[in-house]
Design an enzyme around this catalytic site. Sequence first.
Site, short mmCIF file in Angstrom:
data_model
loop_
_atom_site.label_atom_id
_atom_site.label_comp_id
_atom_site.label_asym_id
_atom_site.label_seq_id
_atom_site.Cartn_x
_atom_site.Cartn_y
_atom_site.Cartn_z
N ASP A 1 39.43 -31.47 11.83
CA ASP A 1 40.59 -30.87 11.17
C ASP A 1 41.72 -31.85 10.89
OD1 ASP A 1 39.46 -28.37 10.93
OD2 ASP A 1 40.15 -27.70 12.89
N TYR B 1 40.83 -20.43 9.96
CA TYR B 1 41.24 -20.31 11.36
C TYR B 1 42.73 -20.58 11.55
CZ TYR B 1 37.30 -19.29 14.38
OH TYR B 1 36.31 -18.64 15.05
#
Length: 762
Positions: A381, A466
């Site tokens: 990420d 998310y």
Amino acid sequence: MYTKCFTAIMVVAFAVIVALVCVLLLLGSKTKTCNFESLNPPLMKHDDQSLVFADLTPHEITEVVDYLNRNLKVNLVSISKANPDSNSIYSVELQLPKKQDVLLYLDHGKPKPPREALVVVYFGNNKDPEIKEFVVGPLPNPTNFKDVTQEKYKNKLPYYRRPATGNEYGQVHTYMLKKEFPNAPTFLKDIFNYDYSDANFLSAFTSAPRGFKSGDRSTWYALFFNIPGSGYYLHPIGLEFLMNHKNLNVSKWSVEQIFYNGQFFINFAELEGKYLKGEVKIVKMRKPGPEENIASLKPPKSTVTDIPMQYEPKGPRYSVKNNQVLYQHWSLAFGVNVNSGLRLFDIKFKGERIVYELSIQEAISIYGSNAPAGMLTRYMDSNFGIGRFVYQLVRGIDCPYFATYIDTYHMLDSDTWVRNKDSICVFELNSGLPLRRHFSSLESFYYGGLANTVLVIRAISSLGNYDYVFDFIFYQNGAIETKVHATGYISSSFYMEGGTDYGNRVGPHTLGTIHTHFINYKVDLDVGGTNNSLVAHDMEFEPFTVPWNPEMQIQRTKLTRKTVDSENEAAFELHSSMPRYMQFASNKKNKWGHERSYRIQMVSFAGDFLPEASSVHNSMNWAKYKLAVTKRKDEEPQSSSIYNQNDPWSPTVKFSSFIDNESIKDQDLVAWITAGFLHIPHAEDIPNTVTAGNGVGFYLRPYNYFNEDPSVHSHDAVYFQPHDKYNSCSVNPLACLANTASCSPGIPPFTYNGFDNHLIVI
């Protein structure tokens, strides 16, 4: 006559009612408003030293960009308009000064280290395209810049490692709409009712990594029905495409393969042709309406409820100034790294530094599926920007209503600085649990206790589907808790035969795909000074002959102690055994003769990490270790790199290289801690995964660091005996609540500007 009497009675009654209403309104208007000004002055005073860690200001970012545009001697294109073959500035962030220089400034009155920026520049227009990193300074008025790429990475940074930009994603989207979808008009119309009238009818979600070897840039994209106002992630349509976007000339991009419902095709034209011949296994679908939209977060009914809330009757007991927070005996500096997220520096308790740096390093998720995009996905990420996606927090939901909200600023994949309003919150929280307590009914009667009120610093990163809730929590006993909760939407694949080997079916055509989460933290503890040793305490049973009865033997519990000598010994793999008490120990002693220490206590239920046979294992092999302690080095600042995602086969940063058997006795040490969990999505993850049960992290707990629990001196503590006047404020501060809590909090208006931040990610 009766009519007159009745009228008179009604007039009198009305007058009485009006009078009562006026009295009630008058009494209500006298309810005092809580005065929040200077009623809880901090125990310490703010200083400007924390600014050595402060994020770049909008003015500083602007000055850096302007300076490079004037002095770099190349044609720089705004990144929003840049093609892959353009030169452009990708990001501008704070260049942290060296720890040694900072400590000389903080602790010994030496000059403040110069303030500098780290700039990532894409040179796509070079004969040999590459990425370069420059340090620019001093700020706020830069006069020089230095190429530090070779110094940092010992080599050039290949251009194919660059993170994708919003414009590159947009160009993929345009390419598909204009060049590829028109090759399968009948199929798209018959199967999905897609007729080109709505460019946003379908959404594409990227997978990563992008190929199988260094230099590849071929990405599988999964297509979903896009339903405005809800997450498209739960509406896969079974159609995926492999886009080769390696060439720097966009016109030479191509689709290499198509996947639909278990079948592969060379391109959309072949899919169309085989569909017309009846050779495609189809599932006809229509975009779900409101009743079928399993991704909707809109409540079924519009209701008004009174949500319980906490507030401070005398105002906050903490103070925030610039990037510094003071709370009781705690002081610290905070910031957000645009790539890796929330981070803290110079954490002190009662004026003594406990932690120099506590920061998020990386978050990864590894998926499984029987569809190409899902089975290949290994997201790192930081490549997308954990700190970039810390958007505005919603008052009363994301953080308590009365929290302090702080703006952050960054520049990454944008033409200028970006403001993320109210993206950090700071608040004191009464957990509803005693930090400690005891009621005595033996020998004497008494009660002593302390409410567990903590300070929380929070940011929430919304990374595609998310949402990660990142917390740093500070306790009155000198403990620090680091925690992350996962929520948001699951990622999904189209449900096909054999799908339940890779997850659970959670919708008509939706497979919730199995995946793991791993989050890595850097913890630079300085316990009683910079030099520490890693000490392990645990237990064992020893056979012991009872002295007063030699014929009997018991198993006696015994404390074991060991000092860990080297980095190799201090690298504990994910599911290996590890001593349960691991502490950073100083060579200073408390009054009882024990090493002053801080213990690392982990809370994690991680799944398995990739086998070493995986070709991308080394790009994120920090996740192989639940704890690794290494000697601190300026040249090992981070466990991961934004460049690892797009070239995981030859990673720019390979964490395992940090572990090279050096001595860690009486050294400046860093703990690299990994927390994680295995997620097998299930029906209750629809529409969103909940935070309950999905929180992991670790504690830093004092272990013989003090001579006693420092919370014993807290002004919040309560103690009384039967003869005490425990309803008196002087004995029990809780008895004062009738007065202190009788005010009405001045509730700030609810505002939200989070939708002002726009980003294209497909």
